[in-house]
Design an enzyme around this catalytic site. Sequence first.
Site, PDB file in Angstrom:
ATOM      1  N   THR A   1       0.832  -1.210   0.000  1.00  0.00           N
ATOM      2  CA  THR A   1       0.000   0.000   0.000  1.00  0.00           C
ATOM      3  C   THR A   1       0.864   1.256   0.000  1.00  0.00           C
ATOM      4  O   THR A   1       1.824   1.359   0.766  1.00  0.00           O
ATOM      5  CB  THR A   1      -0.906   0.008   1.249  1.00  0.00           C
ATOM      6  OG1 THR A   1      -1.686  -1.181   1.225  1.00  0.00           O
ATOM      7  CG2 THR A   1      -1.824   1.209   1.250  1.00  0.00           C
TER       8      THR A   1
ATOM      9  N   ASP B   1     -15.087  -3.319  -1.159  1.00  0.00           N
ATOM     10  CA  ASP B   1     -14.413  -3.636   0.112  1.00  0.00           C
ATOM     11  C   ASP B   1     -15.394  -3.355   1.265  1.00  0.00           C
ATOM     12  O   ASP B   1     -16.114  -4.272   1.691  1.00  0.00           O
ATOM     13  CB  ASP B   1     -13.120  -2.823   0.247  1.00  0.00           C
ATOM     14  CG  ASP B   1     -12.350  -3.163   1.517  1.00  0.00           C
ATOM     15  OD1 ASP B   1     -12.722  -4.143   2.189  1.00  0.00           O
ATOM     16  OD2 ASP B   1     -11.374  -2.460   1.861  1.00  0.00           O
TER      17      ASP B   1
ATOM     18  N   LYS C   1     -12.043  -9.901   3.912  1.00  0.00           N
ATOM     19  CA  LYS C   1     -11.151  -9.681   5.066  1.00  0.00           C
ATOM     20  C   LYS C   1     -11.745 -10.414   6.259  1.00  0.00           C
ATOM     21  O   LYS C   1     -12.963 -10.346   6.479  1.00  0.00           O
ATOM     22  CB  LYS C   1     -11.063  -8.187   5.414  1.00  0.00           C
ATOM     23  CG  LYS C   1     -10.290  -7.362   4.416  1.00  0.00           C
ATOM     24  CD  LYS C   1     -10.201  -5.931   4.886  1.00  0.00           C
ATOM     25  CE  LYS C   1      -9.608  -5.054   3.789  1.00  0.00           C
ATOM     26  NZ  LYS C   1     -10.083  -3.676   3.871  1.00  0.00           N
TER      27      LYS C   1
ATOM     28  N   CYS D   1      -6.441  -7.320   4.290  1.00  0.00           N
ATOM     29  CA  CYS D   1      -6.237  -7.283   5.743  1.00  0.00           C
ATOM     30  C   CYS D   1      -6.443  -5.860   6.210  1.00  0.00           C
ATOM     31  O   CYS D   1      -6.521  -4.939   5.407  1.00  0.00           O
ATOM     32  CB  CYS D   1      -4.829  -7.756   6.116  1.00  0.00           C
ATOM     33  SG  CYS D   1      -3.500  -6.725   5.454  1.00  0.00           S
TER      34      CYS D   1
ATOM     35  N   ASP E   1      -3.737  -8.811  -0.915  1.00  0.00           N
ATOM     36  CA  ASP E   1      -3.344  -7.537  -0.288  1.00  0.00           C
ATOM     37  C   ASP E   1      -3.127  -7.819   1.201  1.00  0.00           C
ATOM     38  O   ASP E   1      -3.953  -7.488   2.040  1.00  0.00           O
ATOM     39  CB  ASP E   1      -4.454  -6.491  -0.518  1.00  0.00           C
ATOM     40  CG  ASP E   1      -4.183  -5.187   0.231  1.00  0.00           C
ATOM     41  OD1 ASP E   1      -3.014  -4.790   0.334  1.00  0.00           O
ATOM     42  OD2 ASP E   1      -5.160  -4.575   0.719  1.00  0.00           O
TER      43      ASP E   1
ATOM     44  N   ASP F   1      -0.365  -6.934   3.186  1.00  0.00           N
ATOM     45  CA  ASP F   1       0.906  -6.233   3.346  1.00  0.00           C
ATOM     46  C   ASP F   1       1.151  -5.675   4.739  1.00  0.00           C
ATOM     47  O   ASP F   1       2.206  -5.086   4.979  1.00  0.00           O
ATOM     48  CB  ASP F   1       0.998  -5.096   2.318  1.00  0.00           C
ATOM     49  CG  ASP F   1      -0.146  -4.085   2.462  1.00  0.00           C
ATOM     50  OD1 ASP F   1      -1.128  -4.384   3.153  1.00  0.00           O
ATOM     51  OD2 ASP F   1      -0.037  -2.994   1.868  1.00  0.00           O
TER      52      ASP F   1
END
Length: 363
Positions: free
Chosen positions: A135, A243, A267, A295, A321, A323
């Site tokens: 990100t 999301d 997530k 996450c 994703d 990270d």
Amino acid sequence: MKIVDLRLGMLRAPLRTPFKTALRTVNAVEDLVVMLHADDGRIGYGSAPATAVITGDTHGSMREAIARYIAPRVIGQDIADLRHLLGGIQGAIERNGNAKAAVEIAVHDLWAQHYDAPLYRLLGGGTPVIRTDLTISVDTIETMVADALTAIDRGFDALKIKLGKDIDVDIERVRAIHDAVGDRASLRLDANQGWSAKEAVRALHALENAGVRLDLVEQPVKAHDIDGLRYVTERVATPVMADESVFGPREALALIQRRAADIINIKLTKSGGLSNALRIADLAALHGVECMIGCMLESSIGVAAAAHLAVARADVITRVDLDAPSLCVDDPVDGGTRFDASTITLSDAPGLGIRRIHGLEAL
Ligand SMILES: C[C@H](N)C(=O)N[C@@H](CCC(=O)O)C(=O)O
Ligand SMILES: [Mg+2]
């Protein structure tokens, strides 16, 4: 194997640089850690952060939900009765997804340890190495370009660019990063609900017409604005990912049926753990919709569980994703999953393979 105790701890891991989105700025990961003790001495670990502006969960609400409502449904249960345990956790209290996720992760860790297998094998198997994007926090154009180039030097070939502050500056942010990075990384945009539907279409058309190819745009509009999400999806060539608009399987199904987005970001905190995350993956697979595994700003305990899910459901989870550990100065967790810049490698140790957590404050 019976669960005999549930204990809580707090874990703090400073970030390399502040993490900034349209919704919040974070300086350190602060996770509530769940430790499930079994009668044979084994411990199952789980964790989740507080994400008040995203899911509504705070550290206080998580502690209360776990201690008062969820723990009584877990303590004394046999770990082999997984379905019963997960049903008890989900039915213990409405919402409180972060709290449920932390406990579900610990249950899955212990369950896989009981069968002496790494979790991903019991969830479906697969190749235990995946690659994550990194990100780039929303900031001045110069800072974002510099951060993008640093990420490429660290070996990342997919960047998730945070936007959603000011639409015209956002367009310039992406153009500048695209010009600097060239074809060395694919670009994902995340507006974190910061645009209106019309603004999103304008920004994406401007970028598409300027020859900026994007892997996806994530949550351009407000979480509740499913009509707006569909408006954008119908008008732009760039794939649109939901999301904050999708927490659990019901929202996933409604979104798929309305064709409001092309991709769903799963997530564990939003879904309340692995059981509902698997249901979303199944629904998406059934309808030919791809998913990303994502996450929050959280420790490598919860992210490791998400990585096990991603490996086991690579049939439908096509983007990663995960990270957060790579954004931290150090990983305080020993054993199990290795987070080495863009490469995430699961171990073949039973469960999540966690041996020790440094600096854990008992609660
Ligand atoms: C950390 C991850 N790359 C990410 O961006 N996650 C969230 C925001 C996380 C947070 O605010 O804790 C997202 O919006 O995708
Ligand atoms: Mg997002």
